[in-house]
Design a protein around this motif. Structure first.
Motif, PDB file in Angstrom:
ATOM      1  N   GLN A   1       3.083  14.709 -13.700  1.00  0.00           N
ATOM      2  CA  GLN A   1       2.114  15.306 -14.612  1.00  0.00           C
ATOM      3  C   GLN A   1       2.025  16.818 -14.417  1.00  0.00           C
TER       4      GLN A   1
ATOM      5  N   ALA B   1       3.927   5.743  -5.530  1.00  0.00           N
ATOM      6  CA  ALA B   1       3.937   5.780  -6.995  1.00  0.00           C
ATOM      7  C   ALA B   1       2.859   6.723  -7.524  1.00  0.00           C
ATOM      8  N   GLU B   2       1.693   6.734  -6.870  1.00  0.00           N
ATOM      9  CA  GLU B   2       0.616   7.623  -7.298  1.00  0.00           C
ATOM     10  C   GLU B   2       1.007   9.086  -7.113  1.00  0.00           C
ATOM     11  N   LYS B   3       1.655   9.400  -5.989  1.00  0.00           N
ATOM     12  CA  LYS B   3       2.073  10.782  -5.743  1.00  0.00           C
ATOM     13  C   LYS B   3       3.159  11.210  -6.725  1.00  0.00           C
TER      14      LYS B   3
ATOM     15  N   ARG C   1       0.825  -1.207   0.000  1.00  0.00           N
ATOM     16  CA  ARG C   1       0.000   0.000   0.000  1.00  0.00           C
ATOM     17  C   ARG C   1       0.861   1.259   0.000  1.00  0.00           C
ATOM     18  N   THR C   2       1.962   1.230   0.746  1.00  0.00           N
ATOM     19  CA  THR C   2       2.856   2.387   0.792  1.00  0.00           C
ATOM     20  C   THR C   2       3.492   2.642  -0.572  1.00  0.00           C
ATOM     21  N   GLN C   3       3.927   1.576  -1.238  1.00  0.00           N
ATOM     22  CA  GLN C   3       4.534   1.720  -2.561  1.00  0.00           C
ATOM     23  C   GLN C   3       3.532   2.253  -3.579  1.00  0.00           C
ATOM     24  N   LEU C   4       2.309   1.762  -3.532  1.00  0.00           N
ATOM     25  CA  LEU C   4       1.285   2.244  -4.458  1.00  0.00           C
ATOM     26  C   LEU C   4       0.971   3.713  -4.216  1.00  0.00           C
ATOM     27  N   SER C   5       0.886   4.096  -2.945  1.00  0.00           N
ATOM     28  CA  SER C   5       0.618   5.494  -2.625  1.00  0.00           C
ATOM     29  C   SER C   5       1.760   6.389  -3.090  1.00  0.00           C
TER      30      SER C   5
ATOM     31  N   ASN D   1       3.598  10.030  -9.735  1.00  0.00           N
ATOM     32  CA  ASN D   1       2.957  10.176 -11.041  1.00  0.00           C
ATOM     33  C   ASN D   1       2.211  11.500 -11.136  1.00  0.00           C
ATOM     34  N   THR D   2       1.535  11.880 -10.047  1.00  0.00           N
ATOM     35  CA  THR D   2       0.814  13.157 -10.032  1.00  0.00           C
ATOM     36  C   THR D   2       1.785  14.331 -10.136  1.00  0.00           C
TER      37      THR D   2
END
Length: 214
Positions: free
Chosen positions: A212, A204-206, A198-202, A208-209
């Motif tokens: 962009q 990676a999402e930040k 969950r930490t890695q996904l969070s 990526n944001t």
């Protein structure tokens, strides 16, 4: 008046397909969700009466009113005047609700109309162990009362207790503790790995944001 549409051919085709996989099973009745029988229940029950002798109608209240399951079983009785059948009346019959432990845990959660979150594996294990200890205390009290002459013995209960005790594997305390600790360590490892994921996904999402935006 209530109107019910039933695809008889579809019903027969699904039954034939099911029996190919489960040839030993047989239709004993049908179920519906809701609180008790309705006007349409008699029409559907009439169809099943042509498929099986004296079918059982099971009603399941999925709303869990008053935090109770309200699962009931009915059979249909014909009300006649002479040779003329006037109506059909549903009569409730005794019902014994049995579930395996995994189903019992989910059932208890569903009975609670509002929950903050679903229990994780450790919380589910803790609830199961507490329930098991409570059952053991009940059995211990019953056996103690029978031995002390305070309760009349029941051969069926005695046989059930004997079969249950005989089914328990004979393990020494050190071996049993090791099995429990190993299982607990596995559960903790799974929780740790899921937390890392969950930490890695969070993260990676930040990232990526942020990419962009730049």
């Amino acid at each position: 008046s209530d109107q019910v549409a039933l695809d008889i051919d579809y019903h027969h085709n699904m039954l034939a397909s099911h029996l190919k996989v489960n040839p030993k099973e047989a239709i004993v009745g049908w179920f519906s969700t809701g609180f008790g029988v309705t006007g349409g229940s008699a029409l559907i029950h009439e169809f099943y009466s042509r498929e099986v002798t004296n079918p059982v109608h099971l009603t399941v209240d999925t709303g869990f009113r008053n935090a109770e399951a309200s699962i009931k079983a009915f059979v249909s009785l014909s009300l006649s005047l002479g040779d003329q059948q006037l109506a059909a009346q549903f009569q409730e019959i005794p019902l014994d609700l049995r579930m395996v432990e995994a189903e019992r845990v989910g059932f208890d959660i569903l009975k609670t109309t509002v929950v903050d979150k679903l229990p994780n594996d450790l919380e589910g294990m803790e609830a199961s162990m507490e329930r098991l200890l409570a059952l053991i205390d009940d059995v211990y009290k019953y056996v103690d009362d029978v031995v002390g002459g305070r309760v009349a013995p029941d051969n069926n209960i005695g046989k059930f207790v004997s079969d249950t005790v005989a089914a328990i594997p004979k393990l020494s305390p050190p071996v049993f503790d090791k099995l429990v600790n190993d299982s607990l360590q596995d559960q903790l490892l799974l929780l740790y790995l899921s937390s890392i994921t969950r930490t890695q996904l969070s993260l990676a999402e930040k990232l990526n944001t942020a990419a962009q935006i730049l």
